[in-house]
Motif scaffolding. Sequence first.
Motif, short mmCIF file in Angstrom:
data_model
loop_
_atom_site.label_atom_id
_atom_site.label_comp_id
_atom_site.label_asym_id
_atom_site.label_seq_id
_atom_site.Cartn_x
_atom_site.Cartn_y
_atom_site.Cartn_z
N GLU A 18 -3.41 8.41 3.43
CA GLU A 18 -3.92 7.03 3.45
C GLU A 18 -3.90 6.42 2.04
OE1 GLU A 18 -7.71 6.59 5.32
OE2 GLU A 18 -6.86 6.86 7.31
N ILE A 19 -4.28 7.24 1.05
CA ILE A 19 -4.28 6.74 -0.33
C ILE A 19 -2.84 6.43 -0.75
CG2 ILE A 19 -4.77 7.34 -2.75
CD1 ILE A 19 -7.03 9.18 -1.64
N PHE A 20 -1.96 7.32 -0.40
CA PHE A 20 -0.55 7.14 -0.76
C PHE A 20 0.02 5.88 -0.10
CE2 PHE A 20 3.93 8.03 0.42
CZ PHE A 20 4.48 7.98 -0.86
N GLN A 21 -0.36 5.70 1.17
CA GLN A 21 0.13 4.52 1.91
C GLN A 21 -0.40 3.23 1.27
OE1 GLN A 21 -0.97 4.85 6.00
NE2 GLN A 21 1.12 4.55 6.68
N TYR A 22 -1.70 3.27 0.93
CA TYR A 22 -2.31 2.11 0.29
C TYR A 22 -1.56 1.80 -1.01
CZ TYR A 22 -5.56 -0.73 -2.37
OH TYR A 22 -6.12 -1.74 -3.13
N ALA A 23 -1.29 2.87 -1.78
CA ALA A 23 -0.60 2.70 -3.07
C ALA A 23 0.78 2.06 -2.86
CB ALA A 23 -0.47 4.04 -3.78
N THR A 24 1.46 2.50 -1.80
CA THR A 24 2.80 1.96 -1.53
C THR A 24 2.72 0.47 -1.20
OG1 THR A 24 3.30 4.13 -0.64
CG2 THR A 24 4.90 2.43 -0.17
N GLU A 25 1.76 0.11 -0.35
CA GLU A 25 1.58 -1.30 0.03
C GLU A 25 1.20 -2.14 -1.19
OE1 GLU A 25 2.34 -2.87 2.89
OE2 GLU A 25 3.19 -0.88 3.30
N ARG A 26 0.27 -1.61 -1.95
CA ARG A 26 -0.24 -2.33 -3.13
C ARG A 26 0.89 -2.55 -4.16
NH1 ARG A 26 -3.56 -5.78 -5.19
NH2 ARG A 26 -4.31 -5.21 -7.24
N ALA A 27 1.78 -1.56 -4.25
CA ALA A 27 2.90 -1.65 -5.21
C ALA A 27 3.78 -2.85 -4.89
CB ALA A 27 3.72 -0.37 -5.19
N LYS A 28 3.86 -3.19 -3.59
CA LYS A 28 4.68 -4.35 -3.20
C LYS A 28 4.07 -5.64 -3.74
CE LYS A 28 6.26 -2.21 1.07
NZ LYS A 28 5.89 -2.07 2.47
N VAL A 29 2.74 -5.63 -3.91
CA VAL A 29 2.05 -6.84 -4.38
C VAL A 29 2.04 -6.91 -5.91
CG1 VAL A 29 -0.15 -8.11 -4.32
CG2 VAL A 29 0.56 -6.73 -2.34
N VAL A 30 1.63 -5.82 -6.55
CA VAL A 30 1.44 -5.89 -8.02
C VAL A 30 2.57 -5.25 -8.80
CG1 VAL A 30 -1.09 -6.02 -7.86
CG2 VAL A 30 0.01 -3.79 -8.07
N ALA A 32 5.25 -1.60 -8.74
CA ALA A 32 5.02 -0.14 -8.81
C ALA A 32 4.55 0.29 -10.19
CB ALA A 32 6.32 0.59 -8.44
N GLU A 33 5.00 -0.47 -11.23
CA GLU A 33 4.64 -0.05 -12.60
C GLU A 33 3.15 -0.26 -12.88
OE1 GLU A 33 6.39 -2.62 -11.67
OE2 GLU A 33 5.75 -4.38 -12.76
N ASN A 34 2.47 -1.01 -12.00
CA ASN A 34 1.04 -1.24 -12.22
C ASN A 34 0.14 -0.38 -11.32
OD1 ASN A 34 1.37 -3.27 -14.22
ND2 ASN A 34 2.14 -4.61 -12.58
N ILE A 35 0.75 0.55 -10.62
CA ILE A 35 -0.01 1.46 -9.77
C ILE A 35 0.01 2.84 -10.41
CG2 ILE A 35 -0.04 2.62 -7.50
CD1 ILE A 35 -0.64 -0.31 -7.26
#
Length: 394
Positions: A18-30, A32-35
Amino acid sequence: MLNKQYTSMLQEKDVIFEIFQYATERAKVVGAENIYDFSLGNPSVPAPSIVNETIVQKVNTLDPLALHGYSPSFGIMETREKIAVFLNKKYGSSYKASNIFMAIGAAGALAHAFRAVTNPGDEIITFAPCFSEYKPYTAGAGLKLTIIPADIDTFQINFAAFEAQLNENTTAVLINSPNNPSGIVYSTETIKKLADILTEKSKEFGHPIYLISDEPYRDIIFEGVDAPYVANYYKNTLTCYSFSKSISLPGERIGYLAVHPDCIEADKIIEICPQISRTIGQNGAASLMQRTVADVCNYTSDLSVYETNKKILFEALKEYGYHCVEPGGTFYMFPRSLEPDSQAFCKKAMEKDLMLVPGDIFGCPGHFRIAYCVPTERVEKALPIFQELAEEYL
Ligand code: PLP
């Protein structure tokens, strides 16, 4: 009706995923370099070039029918022989090829080890913090898993709690050193004491208590760390090894089970492994991979980045006010969370795009796991976020 056991497992959250999935989704917004994703234990260095060269050489030179044909159910003899020779040279052991069973990663080796030396309903004991998958692994073998609470000052074994728990239904003890999630390596003193207790209690209960030693991180040991080869201290040891981490081949699913030559019923344990394979559908590890690891079992990836990352992170966290037992190996660190609720702490970190895993799933709340198998530059860039997080608690 669908299977109830597996359907109910869908309700259990896979926290890391779940954390990994959240990180993947969040990377699309901010971006990948900011995750800063420290959630997954995937090696970050490639396998050494000898691995691909060996694969190519096998593909180009071996008869395709032999190369891609079924492997013998115990594993390819030449591979078992080479692994036995390698282990004997490295650890002074005396394995024969007949003590080695080729398996589908450490998970496959464990699946066979559990089923070979226990019966459904038996108790198996392990020690917190421990790999979260031990629950499904042991449940699948019908075992009752008891997790001994951690000695949080050292993450060595909490012997008082262990001895109080051992009873005649205990047929196996499961250890993992170097450890996921703490990165701690059990010392020679710890292993000797464990061996003494198991010997004494086996006598008292009138049956062997087997030691299952889960060792996928065995080759990721930092400089100067005392890292005993467990099977040298207790003959009733089943060692489960994997090429997933040390040579960065997690997707190739290759490992082995090594049974100490003097283990009680050593030959029988290996003899029944193919029968276990038949029941769990894990028949024979991939033959191309078996042939490959036979030639490269004395190699590792360039593992130095993990120690570099450990040093940087450990020193910085100490400075920021975190408490952490210093890892002796792996690519994990397991500091105390800065509030007792490690899930709440990891949630706060997540709000800063820092992905950490709460200790609860490893049987050790109040801590969090950092998987620092990432490029060093990512560790360095994440330090100000760890600091900012700590400052919120000061
Ligand atoms: N045991 C431990 C402690 C692990 O961390 C892992 C994988 O992360 C495994 C077993 C499973 O290893 P494999 O991928 O080789 O099956």
